[in-house]
Motif scaffolding. Structure first.
Motif, PDB file in Angstrom:
ATOM      1  N   PHE A   1       0.690  -1.277   0.087  1.00  0.00           N
ATOM      2  CA  PHE A   1      -0.100   0.187   0.038  1.00  0.00           C
ATOM      3  C   PHE A   1       0.800   1.185   0.004  1.00  0.00           C
ATOM      4  CE2 PHE A   1      -1.808   3.424   2.148  1.00  0.00           C
ATOM      5  CZ  PHE A   1      -3.196   3.639   1.626  1.00  0.00           C
ATOM      6  N   ALA A   2       1.932   1.323   0.914  1.00  0.00           N
ATOM      7  CA  ALA A   2       2.621   2.567   1.108  1.00  0.00           C
ATOM      8  C   ALA A   2       3.568   2.550  -0.225  1.00  0.00           C
ATOM      9  CB  ALA A   2       3.463   2.359   2.138  1.00  0.00           C
ATOM     10  N   ARG A   3       3.986   1.513  -0.732  1.00  0.00           N
ATOM     11  CA  ARG A   3       4.942   1.586  -1.931  1.00  0.00           C
ATOM     12  C   ARG A   3       4.414   2.480  -3.182  1.00  0.00           C
ATOM     13  NH1 ARG A   3       9.466  -0.819  -3.316  1.00  0.00           N
ATOM     14  NH2 ARG A   3       9.965  -1.161  -5.878  1.00  0.00           N
ATOM     15  N   VAL A   4       3.171   1.940  -3.403  1.00  0.00           N
ATOM     16  CA  VAL A   4       2.688   2.709  -4.607  1.00  0.00           C
ATOM     17  C   VAL A   4       2.237   4.172  -4.160  1.00  0.00           C
ATOM     18  CG1 VAL A   4       0.753   2.610  -6.349  1.00  0.00           C
ATOM     19  CG2 VAL A   4       1.677   0.461  -5.478  1.00  0.00           C
ATOM     20  N   PHE A   5       1.690   4.145  -2.884  1.00  0.00           N
ATOM     21  CA  PHE A   5       1.196   5.432  -2.734  1.00  0.00           C
ATOM     22  C   PHE A   5       2.449   6.634  -2.631  1.00  0.00           C
ATOM     23  CE2 PHE A   5       1.211   8.606   0.951  1.00  0.00           C
ATOM     24  CZ  PHE A   5       0.150   9.417   0.398  1.00  0.00           C
TER      25      PHE A   5
ATOM     26  N   ARG B   1      10.570   1.171 -16.591  1.00  0.00           N
ATOM     27  CA  ARG B   1       9.803   1.160 -15.254  1.00  0.00           C
ATOM     28  C   ARG B   1       9.156   2.442 -14.831  1.00  0.00           C
ATOM     29  NH1 ARG B   1      14.817  -1.462 -14.407  1.00  0.00           N
ATOM     30  NH2 ARG B   1      14.486  -3.638 -14.064  1.00  0.00           N
ATOM     31  N   VAL B   2       9.544   3.693 -15.281  1.00  0.00           N
ATOM     32  CA  VAL B   2       9.079   4.777 -14.655  1.00  0.00           C
ATOM     33  C   VAL B   2       7.371   4.918 -15.320  1.00  0.00           C
ATOM     34  CG1 VAL B   2       8.987   7.380 -14.846  1.00  0.00           C
ATOM     35  CG2 VAL B   2      11.152   5.991 -14.309  1.00  0.00           C
ATOM     36  N   VAL B   3       7.539   4.702 -16.660  1.00  0.00           N
ATOM     37  CA  VAL B   3       6.153   4.858 -17.424  1.00  0.00           C
ATOM     38  C   VAL B   3       5.346   4.106 -16.846  1.00  0.00           C
ATOM     39  CG1 VAL B   3       4.984   4.588 -19.865  1.00  0.00           C
ATOM     40  CG2 VAL B   3       7.185   5.880 -19.341  1.00  0.00           C
TER      41      VAL B   3
ATOM     42  N   ALA C   1       0.390   2.706 -13.657  1.00  0.00           N
ATOM     43  CA  ALA C   1      -0.322   2.048 -12.594  1.00  0.00           C
ATOM     44  C   ALA C   1      -0.776   2.831 -11.525  1.00  0.00           C
ATOM     45  CB  ALA C   1       0.424   0.658 -12.150  1.00  0.00           C
ATOM     46  N   GLU C   2       0.042   3.579 -10.833  1.00  0.00           N
ATOM     47  CA  GLU C   2      -0.090   4.619  -9.691  1.00  0.00           C
ATOM     48  C   GLU C   2      -1.347   5.476 -10.165  1.00  0.00           C
ATOM     49  OE1 GLU C   2      -0.225   7.714  -7.260  1.00  0.00           O
ATOM     50  OE2 GLU C   2       0.222   7.853  -9.217  1.00  0.00           O
TER      51      GLU C   2
ATOM     52  N   THR D   1      10.008  -4.612  -8.795  1.00  0.00           N
ATOM     53  CA  THR D   1      11.057  -3.140  -9.318  1.00  0.00           C
ATOM     54  C   THR D   1      10.152  -2.267  -9.701  1.00  0.00           C
ATOM     55  OG1 THR D   1      11.753  -3.830 -11.453  1.00  0.00           O
ATOM     56  CG2 THR D   1      13.097  -4.722  -9.950  1.00  0.00           C
ATOM     57  N   LEU D   2       8.771  -2.274  -9.783  1.00  0.00           N
ATOM     58  CA  LEU D   2       7.883  -1.348  -9.847  1.00  0.00           C
ATOM     59  C   LEU D   2       7.862  -0.116  -8.942  1.00  0.00           C
ATOM     60  CD1 LEU D   2       5.322  -2.915 -12.244  1.00  0.00           C
ATOM     61  CD2 LEU D   2       6.967  -1.560 -12.881  1.00  0.00           C
ATOM     62  N   TRP D   3       7.371   0.955  -8.983  1.00  0.00           N
ATOM     63  CA  TRP D   3       7.414   1.891  -8.055  1.00  0.00           C
ATOM     64  C   TRP D   3       8.632   2.210  -7.205  1.00  0.00           C
ATOM     65  CZ3 TRP D   3       3.868  -2.188  -8.013  1.00  0.00           C
ATOM     66  CH2 TRP D   3       2.769  -2.129  -8.710  1.00  0.00           C
ATOM     67  N   ARG D   4       9.754   2.101  -8.212  1.00  0.00           N
ATOM     68  CA  ARG D   4      11.111   2.086  -7.458  1.00  0.00           C
ATOM     69  C   ARG D   4      11.216   3.679  -7.199  1.00  0.00           C
ATOM     70  NH1 ARG D   4      15.752  -0.710  -6.896  1.00  0.00           N
ATOM     71  NH2 ARG D   4      14.825  -2.275  -7.871  1.00  0.00           N
TER      72      ARG D   4
END
Length: 591
Positions: free
Chosen positions: A231-235, A434-436, A441-442, A546-549
């Motif tokens: 939850f916190a990672r994407v936020f 990865r950024v895109v 997704a975010e 490795t998404l939302w890095r």
């Protein structure tokens, strides 16, 4: 600075008038009924923060791209501090209440250890200021403090103080410190239990305060620590993208009337003690008594006293841990909601700066936007159901929808644009692909989360009328799986709202309503989202994807390694893909 503020107000007014007029035109078929006017009113209430976010992002992006040093461009104080020896005394205030002492001890040990290694420890004193009302937790705090005192004996003095009555909550905790020990120190660096600041960030704030005696509060830009919470990672990835352009843009026009967020900020003690004591709001009910959202009030009082309040938009060195699951995120927001609504009693305080008064008003409007949005969506659905003909113009409606959508996500899109054109930032965030993918997704995630929060805010504000209050309890910090029963008990109103929205959507042409599907799906799945994103398993999957890095995961600063964060040991990029540089303020020559 006056010219900047006038320009910003002009942009705000023109945008507000234009969007309101466009909505009025959209609702014009068949004339204006009471329902039409209600929709228009609700829409207008939601606009100010959307417009402010958009122009902050535009201004922030222009500054990031067109100036070599964005920080100095928006925080025009003396930054030539590198070689200056410290001459002041600073108190590090760790404000705690019923916290996990193991993680607290890890953070404090790392911070103090690095101050000692840097040779600056003699200028600091650590205070563990406890408002804990649980005896077993207080015992753990005392034992933790004793270990810290033994470890750093002769290097840093460490004091533990527990209040048996936490009157005034955190603001009262800090006020008590000022009364007891404030005269012994020049500055105080206020920390939450989940705060971590690097030695460079701490000493940088102190040196800037020493060099700029007109500054009363200097707020660092706080970013999320690498986390194993899904939850916190994407936020916090979304926050990390949105905050840079937004904060730089807002600092450009707010200037010396900047924000104070209550932690990870350094404060000049003497004027704070003399001028920033919070009033007790008279009367009964949840909006009286102690002010919960103390930070912005303290900022406007410091500015009223003639001292500057500045934000330093440096992305490195100042961290916090974000709520690990949806229910804690909602609970934190509701406490802010109650606190911000108390500001209505403070709008008439004498001698406030115009910007300060506007900040208090906008802080109230931030949460009033939620019931306005719920009213807008509900009334629009009812209008469509009761009208014999098309109740709005589809051409201007489409223009309006995509314009507002762009403005809502502008802070994130602006920072993404800056990231993608800079080699160091592209690598720090894991590469352009990865950024895109992470941003896409975010954005979907935040679109689903927004109506969940709007329902929570609206119901809570309704409860305030009948005396419901949130108080100030212990905060959840670590990853913990939520019981499905608890999630259903807390989030059933969101589920009903989502179900009603889904029923309405099924009766509409898909080409007309597809952009608002997340508005129904998010609340409908609120309980499932809450439970799944609270699990350690999904958190580990998110890390390994490795998404939302964030940059600290690509090239962890040495000091963060002492915190033993799971996110820094899992899902690491291959060495060849790791950046040579996490992030700098000045634009690299190749940009």
């Amino acid at each position: 600075m006056t010219a900047r503020r006038l320009l910003f107000v002009t942009l705000l007014a023109i945008s507000f008038a234009g969007l309101s007029a466009l909505m009025a035109v959209t609702l014009s078929p068949g004339g204006y009924s009471a329902l039409d006017l209600f929709i228009l009113f609700c829409f207008m209430v939601t606009l100010p923060w959307t417009i402010i976010g958009f122009w902050n992002a535009v201004i922030g992006l222009l500054i990031m791209r067109l100036t070599r040093n964005p920080v100095e461009a928006v925080c025009p104080i003396d930054h030539d501090i590198t070689d200056r020896p410290l001459t002041s005394s600073t108190a590090l205030l760790s404000c705690v209440r019923n916290e996990d002492t193991e993680s607290l001890e890890t953070n404090l040990t790392a911070m103090v250890s690095h101050l000692v290694r840097a040779g600056d420890a003699e200028h600091f004193k650590l205070f563990v200021l406890s408002d804990t009302d649980m005896d077993d937790v207080a015992l753990n705090e005392q034992q933790m403090t004793a270990r810290l005192q033994e470890r750093f004996a002769g290097q840093v003095e460490i004091v533990y103080r527990r209040r048996t009555d936490n009157h005034g909550f955190k603001a009262g905790n800090v006020e008590d410190f000022c009364d007891r020990w404030g005269d012994q120190h020049d500055f105080m660096l206020v920390l939450d239990a989940d705060s971590y600041m690097s030695t460079e960030a701490i000493t940088g704030l102190v040196r800037r305060m020493e060099a700029n005696p007109q500054v009363g509060i200097l707020q660092s830009l706080v970013v999320g620590l690498p986390t194993d919470s899904a939850f916190a990672r994407v936020f916090q990835f979304g926050m990390r993208l949105g905050m840079r352009s937004y904060t730089i843009g807002s600092a450009w026009w707010q200037g010396d009337c900047g924000p104070y967020w209550g932690h990870n900020a350094i404060i000049r003690i003497a004027p704070f003690k003399d001028h920033c004591r919070l009033p007790e709001l008279p009367g009964k009910g949840p909006l009286s008594g102690t002010i919960l959202s103390h930070d912005q009030v303290e900022a406007v009082l410091m500015r009223r006293a003639g001292y500057e309040v500045r934000v330093l938009p440096l992305e490195t060195g100042s961290y916090e841990a974000n709520p690990p699951h949806l229910l804690e995120f909602i609970r934190r927001d509701l406490r802010w909601c109650q606190g911000n609504l108390q500001y209505r009693r403070l709008l008439a305080m004498p001698d406030l700066k115009p910007v300060s008064r506007a900040q208090l008003f906008l802080a109230i409007l931030m949460f009033l936007g939620s019931p306005a949005w719920i009213g807008f969506m509900t009334a629009a659905a009812v209008l469509g159901a009761v009208s014999d003909q098309m109740p709005y113009r589809p051409d201007t409606g489409a223009i309006l929808f995509f314009t507002v959508l762009t403005m809502v996500f502008a802070p994130k899109l602006a920072t993404v644009a800056d990231v993608l054109v800079r080699k160091d930032l592209r690598r720090a965030f894991g590469g352009p692909i990865r950024v895109v993918l992470s941003v896409g997704a975010e954005i979907l995630y935040s679109a689903m989360l927004a109506p969940i929060m709007a329902v929570a805010h609206t119901l809570f504000m309704g409860g305030l009328i009948f005396g419901k209050t949130i108080g100030w309890g212990a905060q959840a910090r670590g990853v913990q799986r939520l019981p499905i029963k608890l999630a259903l008990q807390k989030l059933w109103p969101q589920t009903l709202f989502g179900l009603a929205g889904l029923v309405w959507l099924t009766g509409q042409p898909i080409g007309l309503v597809w952009p608002v599907i997340p508005v129904a799906v998010g609340p409908l799945l609120a309980s499932i989202i809450a439970v799944t994103t609270s699990t350690r398993t999904l958190g580990e999957i998110a890390i390994r994807s490795t998404l939302w890095r964030i940059p600290e995961e690509s090239a962890p600063p040495e000091e963060l390694l002492d915190l033993h964060l799971p996110a820094l040991t899992k899902g690491r990029l291959p060495a060849a893909d790791q950046p040579d540089l996490v992030q700098g303020d000045a634009k690299p020559a190749e940009a």
